[in-house]
Design a protein around this motif. Structure first.
Motif, PDB file in Angstrom:
ATOM      1  N   LEU A 182      -3.551 -12.144  30.190  1.00 26.46           N
ATOM      2  CA  LEU A 182      -5.180 -12.245  29.691  1.00 26.46           C
ATOM      3  C   LEU A 182      -5.499 -13.116  31.119  1.00 26.46           C
ATOM      4  O   LEU A 182      -6.813 -13.084  31.504  1.00 26.46           O
ATOM      5  N   LEU A 220     -12.736 -15.671  26.824  1.00 29.17           N
ATOM      6  CA  LEU A 220     -11.390 -15.162  26.428  1.00 29.17           C
ATOM      7  C   LEU A 220     -10.877 -16.318  25.643  1.00 29.17           C
ATOM      8  O   LEU A 220     -10.710 -17.372  25.779  1.00 29.17           O
ATOM      9  N   SER A 272      -6.976 -17.286  23.888  1.00 25.19           N
ATOM     10  CA  SER A 272      -5.935 -17.046  23.650  1.00 25.19           C
ATOM     11  C   SER A 272      -5.212 -17.863  22.556  1.00 25.19           C
ATOM     12  O   SER A 272      -5.230 -19.152  22.516  1.00 25.19           O
ATOM     13  N   ASN A 300      -7.275 -12.498  22.480  1.00 19.15           N
ATOM     14  CA  ASN A 300      -5.670 -12.027  22.726  1.00 19.15           C
ATOM     15  C   ASN A 300      -4.506 -12.498  21.967  1.00 19.15           C
ATOM     16  O   ASN A 300      -4.238 -13.508  21.670  1.00 19.15           O
ATOM     17  N   THR A 301      -3.970 -11.188  21.448  1.00 16.48           N
ATOM     18  CA  THR A 301      -2.851 -11.188  20.239  1.00 16.48           C
ATOM     19  C   THR A 301      -3.393 -11.222  19.022  1.00 16.48           C
ATOM     20  O   THR A 301      -4.741 -11.961  18.821  1.00 16.48           O
ATOM     21  N   TRP A 332     -12.425 -19.749  29.481  1.00 16.06           N
ATOM     22  CA  TRP A 332     -11.249 -19.630  28.844  1.00 16.06           C
ATOM     23  C   TRP A 332     -10.844 -20.493  27.574  1.00 16.06           C
ATOM     24  O   TRP A 332     -11.290 -21.898  27.807  1.00 16.06           O
ATOM     25  N   TRP A 361      -7.345  -7.727  21.935  1.00 15.83           N
ATOM     26  CA  TRP A 361      -6.430  -7.069  22.856  1.00 15.83           C
ATOM     27  C   TRP A 361      -4.809  -7.540  22.029  1.00 15.83           C
ATOM     28  O   TRP A 361      -4.578  -8.843  21.887  1.00 15.83           O
ATOM     29  N   LEU A 372      -6.630 -10.675  33.749  1.00 14.18           N
ATOM     30  CA  LEU A 372      -7.753 -10.146  33.514  1.00 14.18           C
ATOM     31  C   LEU A 372      -8.985 -11.135  33.967  1.00 14.18           C
ATOM     32  O   LEU A 372      -9.938 -10.667  34.280  1.00 14.18           O
ATOM     33  N   ILE A 414     -12.999 -11.667  23.961  1.00 19.46           N
ATOM     34  CA  ILE A 414     -11.666 -10.837  24.057  1.00 19.46           C
ATOM     35  C   ILE A 414     -10.554 -11.971  23.492  1.00 19.46           C
ATOM     36  O   ILE A 414     -10.423 -12.906  23.932  1.00 19.46           O
TER      37      ILE A 414
END
Length: 463
Positions: free
Chosen positions: A87, A73, A75, A151-152, A103, A177, A90, A149
């Motif tokens: 996030l 993930l 971010s 995020n943003t 992360w 995402w 999730l 993934i």
């Protein structure tokens, strides 16, 4: 005799305190069990259709197939704003079914930050690994991961900055995402790789349509397969919302701390304080409603406005404007500023109406809206963005235009709900029913699981 009477009078309070303590213990140690008595819907932009989601009773967690998978993930930041918190949620859902979750936070301040430290510590406690965003460890994880993934839109900068020549190797397993609705995010440096990823996941149809049109018109690029996934309330929040005793205790405690009486009516806006969230226009509407009530001599309870999302340590120019307006209009005894918080439940339990006043194109989705509806609160929202896919105008709340033209309309809606207690209760009940139907955690898990399965299939085919 007097001692016995005092002891008898003390028993109800002792019983109440024991109940509250028991409720608190259950809330903090109970695992996130799935709700078992509702139906929801899967919505995808490709088909734009509704299909029933089965009840979770006696059924396996819809994300169970992610067990033993490695998911990275990424971010753009780690803060108390909507994107990072979603996030994180999730991450916990995946970690809870046995997924190995890593992360990365792409943009972190040089100086130590209490919020980042607290959130990272919470992730580590939940079994989520936290790695530096740059360096060989990040590259190795990205190459090994079953899925990445982002995020943003802003997180797209991480691809070239860190992976460099390896970018093309990971794009087939990237799910992007996206939560943004504002034009300044449409920069090629952010999203140039967007057409080549496995898919984009967006929280509302309105936002998906906006991205599809803007990327084509402004940047000349095409969106990948796009999945529209409406969010759902966490099981923890629903437990508090449905616990009558906990709600009553929170209601009384927060109101007492704000200096608001039991019989007063409280309208709250719960967002990070910024011009895009419309706190300034809300306060103008609130002031206008007070003027109308006074002019028409309407019989209503005393009205209060609560602004949750301030930053007392670093007040911005915009927040200073808000506070100056309150002083100038002499409504400082009716307007209350509350610092930003990770836990909104106490405030939702203590207010009567939520105001969702995001401006311009509105919210991509607006998680706070469905959270308020879980607490049986009517919602006064702007007729923009994802709010229109949540609030049923005239049924679960009232919608008003964004911008200055919405100020008077919002003031009128404030008065509508102030003068009609039955309307408030009816709309709150309908909102709660809507949440139970389509906006619970297991609904969101089902919707996301369909997306993750599709992305894994594409990644395997392109391996």
């Amino acid at each position: 005799m007097a001692k016995n009477s005092a002891a008898v009078r003390g028993w109800p309070l002792m019983v109440l305190l024991l109940i509250v303590l028991f409720t608190a213990i259950i809330f903090f140690i109970k695992a996130a069990y799935d709700s078992c008595n509702a139906h929801g819907y899967v919505q995808t932009e490709s088909f734009n259709r509704l299909k029933p989601i089965p009840s979770m009773r006696f059924q396996e967690n819809p994300l169970a197939f992610m067990k033993f998978k490695l998911v990275l993930l990424v971010s753009h930041e780690l803060s108390l704003s909507g994107g990072p918190l979603l996030l994180m949620e999730l991450a916990f859902l995946l970690s809870g079914v046995g997924t190995e979750v890593v992360w990365l936070t792409n943009q972190k301040p040089v100086e130590p930050d209490e919020v980042i430290y607290s959130l990272e510590h919470k992730m580590l406690e939940k079994g989520v690994k936290v790695f530096p965003a740059k360096g060989q460890e990040a590259i190795d994880t990205a190459l090994k991961a079953d899925m990445i993934i982002l995020n943003t839109a802003v997180a797209g900068k991480w691809l070239d900055a860190v992976l460099k020549e390896d970018v093309s190797r990971v794009l087939p397993k990237v799910l992007w995402w996206i939560h943004e609705m504002r034009g300044h995010y449409f920069k090629l440096e952010y999203v140039k790789h967007l057409p080549f990823v496995a898919g984009a996941m967006i929280d509302s149809h309105t936002t998906a349509d906006y991205w599809k049109n803007r990327t084509q018109e402004r940047l000349g690029i095409k969106m990948p397969d796009t999945y529209v996934v409406h969010l759902g309330n966490s099981n923890d929040l629903m437990e508090v919302a449905e616990d009558t005793v906990a709600r009553r205790v929170l209601h009384e405690h927060v109101r007492e701390s704000l200096g608001v009486r039991k019989e007063d009516l409280v309208f709250a806006i719960i967002n990070s304080v910024s011009r895009g969230k419309g706190q300034d226009l809300f306060l103008r509407s609130f002031y206008e409603s007070l003027q109308i009530i006074q002019e028409k001599k309407l019989q209503v309870p005393s009205l209060h406005a609560v602004v949750v999302g301030s930053d007392m340590n670093a007040q911005t120019k915009f927040e200073t404007e808000l506070r100056n307006f309150v002083v100038e209009k002499r409504i400082h005894d009716r307007v209350h500023f509350v610092n930003k918080t990770l836990n909104v439940s106490p405030y939702l339990a203590s207010i009567d109406v939520l105001v969702q006043n995001s401006q311009a194109r509105g919210e991509c989705f607006g998680r706070i809206t469905i959270e308020a509806m879980a607490f049986q609160l009517p919602v006064l929202g702007t007729a923009a963005g994802g709010t229109m896919e949540i609030v049923l105008n005239g049924t679960t709340g009232w919608l008003h235009p964004a911008g200055k033209e919405g100020v008077t309309a919002l003031a009128e809606n404030i008065i509508k709900l102030s003068t009609d207690v039955n309307m408030r209760l009816r709309m709150g009940k309908k909102g709660y029913e809507r949440v139970k139907e389509i906006f619970l955690e297991h609904h969101m898990s089902h919707r996301i699981s369909d997306v993750l399965k599709d992305v894994l299939r594409k990644a395997k085919n392109n391996a």
